[in-house]
Design a protein around this motif. Structure first.
Motif, PDB file in Angstrom:
ATOM      1  N   VAL B 165      -2.901   1.123  -6.398  1.00 55.58           N
ATOM      2  CA  VAL B 165      -1.442   1.016  -6.358  1.00 55.58           C
ATOM      3  C   VAL B 165      -0.859   2.046  -5.390  1.00 55.58           C
ATOM      4  O   VAL B 165      -0.007   1.716  -4.555  1.00 55.58           O
ATOM      5  N   TYR B 227      -8.833  -4.990  -2.766  1.00 55.05           N
ATOM      6  CA  TYR B 227      -7.729  -4.944  -3.725  1.00 55.05           C
ATOM      7  C   TYR B 227      -6.508  -4.267  -3.106  1.00 55.05           C
ATOM      8  O   TYR B 227      -5.367  -4.667  -3.363  1.00 55.05           O
ATOM      9  N   LEU B 231      -2.933  -6.137  -2.838  1.00 56.23           N
ATOM     10  CA  LEU B 231      -1.728  -5.588  -3.442  1.00 56.23           C
ATOM     11  C   LEU B 231      -0.689  -5.251  -2.379  1.00 56.23           C
ATOM     12  O   LEU B 231       0.511  -5.423  -2.587  1.00 56.23           O
ATOM     13  N   ALA B 265       4.776  -6.839  -9.181  1.00 55.57           N
ATOM     14  CA  ALA B 265       3.441  -7.241  -8.727  1.00 55.57           C
ATOM     15  C   ALA B 265       2.466  -7.378  -9.883  1.00 55.57           C
ATOM     16  O   ALA B 265       1.262  -7.400  -9.683  1.00 55.57           O
ATOM     17  N   THR B 268      -0.615  -9.867  -9.814  1.00 55.39           N
ATOM     18  CA  THR B 268      -1.723  -9.420  -8.957  1.00 55.39           C
ATOM     19  C   THR B 268      -2.499  -8.300  -9.628  1.00 55.39           C
ATOM     20  O   THR B 268      -3.731  -8.275  -9.580  1.00 55.39           O
ATOM     21  N   LEU B 269      -1.779  -7.389 -10.272  1.00 53.40           N
ATOM     22  CA  LEU B 269      -2.457  -6.286 -10.944  1.00 53.40           C
ATOM     23  C   LEU B 269      -3.342  -6.794 -12.081  1.00 53.40           C
ATOM     24  O   LEU B 269      -4.442  -6.287 -12.286  1.00 53.40           O
TER      25      LEU B 269
END
Lengths: 376, 354
Positions: B165, B227, B231, B265, B268-269
């Motif tokens: 993140v 990832y 993201l 988001a 997606t997480l």
């Protein structure tokens, strides 16, 4: 007015402090003189443009952000540290030790020095076991990728052509994806295994059970020794191909079906008006429109195929071969780990670089071909 | 296609206009017999200096044409049904092929060794042996393996999410020098097969003294470029105005990330979380190399290393083994059952197993 008048820069409709005594005033007008109610001094308000649009404010903030660019680096710090240790350093180090003859981590720790040269690469290529690994890897790749792609395409097209049960069947076809490839490999081994009595000479099959042989027996096929001791290379490969294809289908179906569902229906309607035969619709419309997805599926299939390892472990165990034929089914990745386990890091690095080169070249060829053939 | 055009040319030796009339004809109330009274109406058609007689023949042809169409459509519907049956048959067969290993796993896990070794296997256990599961669990020490895997999976997922993140936010929203070059470099590392890293990482963790620890199972794989990429793309879809508005309100970057971007988001997480957990559950090669001590083993390694032996015959006890396999597979299926959407979405964008 008077000469002691002070000018105050302030946006309009704001609270402004009197420059003389500091009393707070509410200012509403542009370029007007104000008298402070407390100290009775005059001062001029030079109003700024009040109505700024959000974008202007934004760009100001953005330029501000540009100044404190260190902020970005702080957010990235954990990533960068980990990448430096576990990604960047390995790339450099792998190239380094692949060029040091006979490099081994234990020897290096003991202060041994190694000559510079391409000996590791020569060793890899000359090593007999490596050729077996390369052959197995290539064989599995070139068998499983086309079979699974064609099968997945067929299933995806059929799935796309039905309405009821579509979602349900789609879920079923995705099921093999959410599995542990070692665990299900063991199930496949059990299915192809010959169980039953081994009394008598060990190499002979006396009783065949094994569900696969039983199913094949329904079609009048003689029982085959698939994976047990004394099984042939090709029967081993067949089992592996069946398993790898089974395992590779879900991802390919998912991608291809997604592609099919996004194809513009107009093409099919036009074809229907011309009453184009189904086969022609398939080869002239479906496949060309799907070509980007097909290319993607084939490329990822090849990349995965060259790294094949755990499905073989799943079925045959870590001996990488049928009992009594240890290593006969080893692959490139298996070879690298074998070298690593025997403290031959230099050779392992050379093999890893060769693997990378092969994957790179095959991917480039695939990209080149698909660029030429791809519809878009 | 060629076939069809040829057919058309032969069948309808009639000019276009007549064809048009023929199609018009059925629309009129009386189709066949009173052709003559209709004749006066004919001149209205653009090119029709035709005599009534000719008109009649056209009509007849029109009816024929209609019948043809009917026959063809009938044929087509029959063909369509036939095709649908074939489609379902093929898909049903393939579904059986796909499902069979799962079926066989469950059925075998419930059989006695004796029944399993029958020369003609039974398709359903005569005597259901639930005890196979408890045997597998206790003799295999699966509890420890499950706990290890769960611990490694949860910790590495949480840490990995935090790192992902933060990085994705930096790449998506913050401006700093060398951002694009750095991102391009990250993407380039995705091309390199993981085996190339493993060799050096193995040495590195040896030097760190991390062998047979949880750290070694967690730390080296915390950063996943893919990832971050995923993201970042998602973050960039969030409109700029939200960020600027938050800035005007005096929100800090970090609060904005926490309060706006992460909730937006979330899908997606969730995808990333599931894929990462699945990866931990299925990882095999790295744990085998660096954590081979029994108390550090992860589930997949344990499963492969376990040998369930039938005490009576001294041969591998496949039913108990299958019970262990089923237990290892069960959590994955549970996750799939409840979070199918996220898994499929994540997978279709990644192409990475685990």
């Amino acid at each position: 007015m008077s000469e002691n008048q002070t000018t105050v820069q302030a946006p309009v409709k704001r609270i402004v402090a009197c420059p003389h005594c500091g009393t707070k005033l509410y200012v509403t007008q542009n370029n007007a003189a104000y008298q402070c109610p407390k100290c009775n001094e005059f001062f001029q308000i030079q109003g700024k443009q009040e109505k700024k649009d959000l974008r202007e404010v934004g760009s100001k903030f953005l330029t501000k952000i540009k100044f404190d660019s260190w902020k970005g680096w702080i957010y990235l710090l954990p990533t960068l540290i980990l990448l430096a240790i576990f990604t960047v350093w390995p790339i450099i180090n792998t190239i380094r030790i692949s060029l040091l003859e006979n490099y081994g981590a234990l020897g290096a720790a003991g202060g041994e020095t190694f000559a510079f040269g391409f000996g590791n690469f020569e060793k890899v290529i000359q090593y007999k076991g490596f050729l077996t690994c390369l052959q197995n890897t290539l064989l599995l790749c070139f068998l499983t990728v086309p079979i699974s792609t064609v099968l997945a395409l067929l299933i995806a097209v059929c799935l796309n052509a039905i309405k009821p049960l579509q979602k349900f069947l789609q879920t079923i076809f995705f099921l093999p994806y959410v599995t542990n490839s070692i665990a299900i490999g063991m199930v496949f081994a059990a299915m192809f295994n010959i169980v039953g009595s081994f009394i008598g000479t060990n190499n002979e099959i006396i009783i065949t059970a094994g569900i696969m042989n039983n199913i094949l027996g329904v079609f009048g096929i003689e029982p085959i020794n698939w994976i047990n001791a004394g099984s042939s290379y090709w029967s081993n490969i067949t089992v592996l191909v069946v398993y790898i294809v089974w395992n590779a289908l879900p991802f390919k179906i998912l991608i291809l079906l997604g592609g099919l569902q996004s194809v513009n229906k107009q093409y099919y309607e036009a074809a229907q008006i011309d009453s184009t035969p189904r086969w022609r619709v398939f080869t002239r419309i479906t496949v060309p429109l799907l070509s980007p997805m097909l290319a993607y599926v084939v490329i990822t299939g090849f990349i995965g195929g060259f790294k094949e390892y755990s499905s073989i472990v799943g079925i045959f165990g870590e001996s990488m071969g049928a009992p009594g034929a240890k290593g006969s089914l080893n692959t490139m990745v298996g070879f690298i780990y074998d070298c690593l386990g025997r403290d031959r890091d230099g050779v392992a690095s050379a093999a890893a670089l060769i693997l990378f080169a092969i994957i790179f070249v095959v991917t480039m060829i695939n990209l080149y071909v698909s660029k030429k053939k791809t519809h878009y | 296609m060629e076939n069809n055009t040829v057919n058309n040319a032969e069948e309808t030796n009639v000019p276009e206009t007549q064809n048009a009339e023929a199609i018009d004809a059925p629309a009129q109330p009386t189709p066949e017999a009173p052709a003559a009274p209709e004749a006066p109406a004919a001149p209205e058609a653009p090119a029709a200096p035709a005599a009534p007689v000719e008109n009649k023949s056209t009509l007849a042809q029109g009816v024929m044409h209609e019948q043809n169409i009917k026959a063809v459509t009938q044929k087509q519907t029959v063909g369509k049904i036939f095709v649908q049956i074939a489609l379902y048959a093929f898909l049903g067969f393939m579904a059986l092929v796909v499902l069979f290993p799962f079926y066989w796993m469950i059925i075998s896990s419930l059989k006695t060794v004796k029944e399993y070794e029958l020369s003609t296997p039974t398709l359903f256990p005569q005597q259901i042996m639930w005890s196979n599961y408890s045997t597998a669990f206790t003799t295999g020490g699966l509890g420890r393996l499950f706990l290890n895997t769960l611990f490694v999976g949860v910790v590495s997922t949480i840490l990995s999410l935090i790192i992902t993140v933060l990085s994705a936010f930096a790449f998506a929203r913050l401006e700093f020098k060398g951002k694009n070059a750095l991102f391009a470099f990250l993407l380039a590392t995705m091309m390199i097969p993981g085996e190339l890293f493993t060799i050096t990482n193995y040495q590195t963790i040896n030097q760190f003294g991390w062998m047979n620890t949880y750290t070694v199972l967690i730390v080296p794989f915390l950063v996943s470029v893919f990832y971050i990429y995923l993201l970042k793309q998602n973050f960039m879809q969030i409109p700029n105005e939200l960020y600027l508005a938050a800035k005007v309100d005096g929100t800090t970057d970090f609060m904005y990330l926490l309060k706006v971007m992460i909730p937006l988001a979330l899908p997606t997480l969730i995808s990333i979380t599931i894929l990462k957990m699945m990866g931990a559950w299925n990882s095999y090669i790295w744990p085998r190399l660096v954590a081979n001590k029994e108390e550090m083993r992860l589930i997949t390694n344990g499963l492969r290393a376990l040998a369930f032996v039938d005490e009576a015959t001294d041969r591998p006890n496949i039913p108990v083994q299958m019970a262990a396999v089923a237990m290892v597979s069960a959590p994955l299926f549970m996750v799939f059952l409840f979070l199918r959407k996220y898994i499929m979405k994540g997978v279709s964008r990644s192409g990475i197993k685990g």
